[in-house]
Design an enzyme around this catalytic site. Structure first.
Site, mmCIF file in Angstrom:
data_model
loop_
_atom_site.group_PDB
_atom_site.id
_atom_site.type_symbol
_atom_site.label_atom_id
_atom_site.label_comp_id
_atom_site.label_asym_id
_atom_site.label_seq_id
_atom_site.Cartn_x
_atom_site.Cartn_y
_atom_site.Cartn_z
ATOM 1 N N CYS A 129 -14.918 23.574 13.856
ATOM 2 C CA CYS A 129 -14.998 24.504 12.988
ATOM 3 C C CYS A 129 -15.934 24.367 11.840
ATOM 4 C CB CYS A 129 -13.557 24.503 12.291
ATOM 5 S SG CYS A 129 -13.140 25.906 11.324
ATOM 6 N N CYS A 130 -16.088 22.996 11.432
ATOM 7 C CA CYS A 130 -17.005 22.839 10.478
ATOM 8 C C CYS A 130 -18.400 23.236 10.867
ATOM 9 C CB CYS A 130 -16.994 21.294 10.086
ATOM 10 S SG CYS A 130 -15.854 20.957 8.814
ATOM 11 N N CYS A 211 -12.484 23.811 2.070
ATOM 12 C CA CYS A 211 -11.834 25.105 2.607
ATOM 13 C C CYS A 211 -10.363 24.862 2.190
ATOM 14 C CB CYS A 211 -12.309 25.285 4.204
ATOM 15 S SG CYS A 211 -13.825 25.477 4.411
ATOM 16 N N CYS A 214 -8.094 22.811 4.658
ATOM 17 C CA CYS A 214 -8.195 21.563 4.990
ATOM 18 C C CYS A 214 -8.218 20.886 3.493
ATOM 19 C CB CYS A 214 -9.636 21.355 5.434
ATOM 20 S SG CYS A 214 -9.859 22.354 7.172
ATOM 21 N N CYS A 237 -17.821 16.777 6.779
ATOM 22 C CA CYS A 237 -17.739 18.034 7.779
ATOM 23 C C CYS A 237 -18.862 18.121 8.588
ATOM 24 C CB CYS A 237 -17.980 19.376 6.675
ATOM 25 S SG CYS A 237 -19.359 19.182 5.603
HETATM 26 S S1 SF4 Z 1 -13.109 22.350 5.927
HETATM 27 FE FE1 SF4 Z 1 -11.556 23.279 7.455
HETATM 28 S S2 SF4 Z 1 -11.817 25.537 7.480
HETATM 29 FE FE2 SF4 Z 1 -13.651 24.555 6.467
HETATM 30 S S3 SF4 Z 1 -15.099 24.748 8.210
HETATM 31 FE FE3 SF4 Z 1 -14.201 22.664 7.992
HETATM 32 S S4 SF4 Z 1 -12.426 22.557 9.477
HETATM 33 FE FE4 SF4 Z 1 -13.099 24.539 8.841
#
Ligand code: SF4
Length: 426
Positions: A129-130, A211, A214, A237
């Site tokens: 996701c990151c 985010c 998280c 991240c």
């Molecule tokens: S901090 Fe969480 S929501 Fe944001 S990009 Fe990374 S995994 Fe995704």
């Protein structure tokens, strides 16, 4: 206090790492503004950007940026997952400090559709996701620059405990950390001394803000970043991968051998390996036979995966589940084996799979045009001459077909009046 040091080492200079060490020695005792000024006025000149999360401490670095040059580019990674308070804080700080060049970097919508169609990848695979929300959008911008400036500090985590002012990244860029030696008390004192607006969530106990899914509140005495990815073995991240070499980066690949949308890109997928578990693999092309033998486990696997269709696979058996996969790989084991073309046509034409259909195996330049007409839109290429042909657009063209596809191709041997009928429909 900035030393008048005209140090602008060229990229790829063998002595560059020595230069970085010397800089760290010279600027060890310098204050944050001096380090920043040295970076943007001497070391990197117009070849640098600031990267800010607009989180709890971001006002400090951004205030220094405003002191040095309000027009410096400031990148904000708008992941689509931020707290609404953070988005408002971007506007607040920008106006308060008079920053005129704040740029919002967003993930590629195609990546979101492909890897995170439900928006819950942060839950099942936060590294990935990151990667699509932060690393990819930032890398695209940073690739054009000689370096970038971060707001990281030593005291934040054990992993950042030896953070220097200047770092040399593996791709020969310079990362500048003007606040490396700032402690918690220094940050707070700076905010108060300069009357900087606080992030609206800071007073509610959020000490490090990323985010929304998280980020959690930090208890008294905890590391400021303890609220990030709480409960997971994840501290960064991925955009700071070079310094924190242990960070997982599953979507990243070093070899750019996937030709897609007109360019060679890093392939996020890897081939299936013996011993892989179909229930837990991610970014892997699962062979059709393995999928059929473990269908329930694969369908319950929350990670993005692909499907590998071998010449002997029956596409009909896979048709109902094609939409589950982010990518379909068609295997071409040899130049003379044409079964892959038929498989591709079934996947694309009959079963309407609209995602990535890639050719893998013996992919050679004379085949590319034929593969494209069967709906294949990505190619894993290792053959050097084929790679050059794709890069330069010098591919073999084919005008006559024994097995035409669609409505526009004229088959060899068709009677003239039929050829005419076909050409009139084009
Ligand atoms: S901090 Fe969480 S929501 Fe944001 S990009 Fe990374 S995994 Fe995704």
């Amino acid at each position: 206090m900035a030393a008048n040091l005209a140090f602008a080492p060229p990229k790829k200079d063998k002595l560059r790492s020595l230069g970085i060490m010397a800089l760290n020695g010279m600027f060890d005792e310098m204050d944050g503004v001096s380090v920043l000024r040295q970076a943007v006025e001497e070391l990197l000149k117009n070849d640098v950007a600031i990267v800010s999360s607009f989180g709890a401490d971001s006002a400090v670095l951004l205030h220094m940026v405003a002191e040095v040059d309000k027009t410096l580019p400031v990148y904000f990674l708008e992941t689509g997952k931020h707290f609404p308070e953070t988005l408002r804080y971007v506007e607040t700080l920008q106006a308060h400090l008079g920053l005129s060049n704040v740029r919002w970097l967003r993930p590629d919508p195609k990546d979101l559709l492909r890897f995170d169609p439900n928006g819950d990848l942060w839950e099942t695979d936060p590294d990935s996701c990151c990667h699509i929300r932060k690393t990819e959008p930032l890398d695209a911008e940073i690739a054009q620059l000689g370096g970038w400036v971060t707001g990281r500090k030593r005291y934040q985590t054990a992993e950042r405990g030896v953070l220097p002012h200047f770092e040399l990244t593996s791709d020969d860029r310079i990362k500048v950390n003007p606040l490396a030696y700032f402690g918690d008390a220094d940050v707070n004192a700076y905010k108060i001394a300069h009357g900087l607006p606080e992030h609206p969530l800071f007073a509610k106990g959020y000490k490090s803000i990323g985010c929304a899914p998280c980020t959690t509140i930090v208890a008294e005495g905890e590391d400021p970043r303890a609220g990030r990815w709480r409960g997971l073995n994840k501290k960064e991240c991925g955009i700071h991968f070079d310094f924190n070499g242990a960070i997982a980066k599953p979507v990243a690949a070093m070899d750019k051998n996937l030709f897609k949308d007109g360019a060679f890109i890093a392939d996020p997928f890897r081939p299936w390996e013996e011993g892989d578990d179909p229930a837990t693999v991610r970014y892997t092309h699962i062979p059709a036979a393995v999928f059929l033998a473990n269908r329930d486990a694969v369908l319950a696997n929350p990670h993005p995966n692909g499907l590998l269709i071998a010449p002997a696979s029956k596409v009909e058996d896979l048709a109902a589940d094609l939409a589950r996969f982010a990518s379909v790989a068609i295997s071409f084991p040899g130049f003379t084996d044409g079964r892959g073309y038929s498989s591709a046509r079934l996947v694309v034409e009959r079963y309407k799979f609209g995602g990535e259909v890639r050719a893998v195996g013996d992919v050679l330049m004379d085949q590319i045009t034929l593969m494209q007409r069967c709906g294949i839109n990505a190619f894993v290429v290792t053959h050097a001459a084929t790679r050059t042909a794709l890069e330069t657009g010098h591919l073999t063209t084919v005008n006559l077909f024994y097995q035409p596809v669609g409505t526009t191709e004229v088959p060899v041997g068709t009677r003239p009046f039929l050829r005419k009928a076909v050409s009139e429909t084009v």
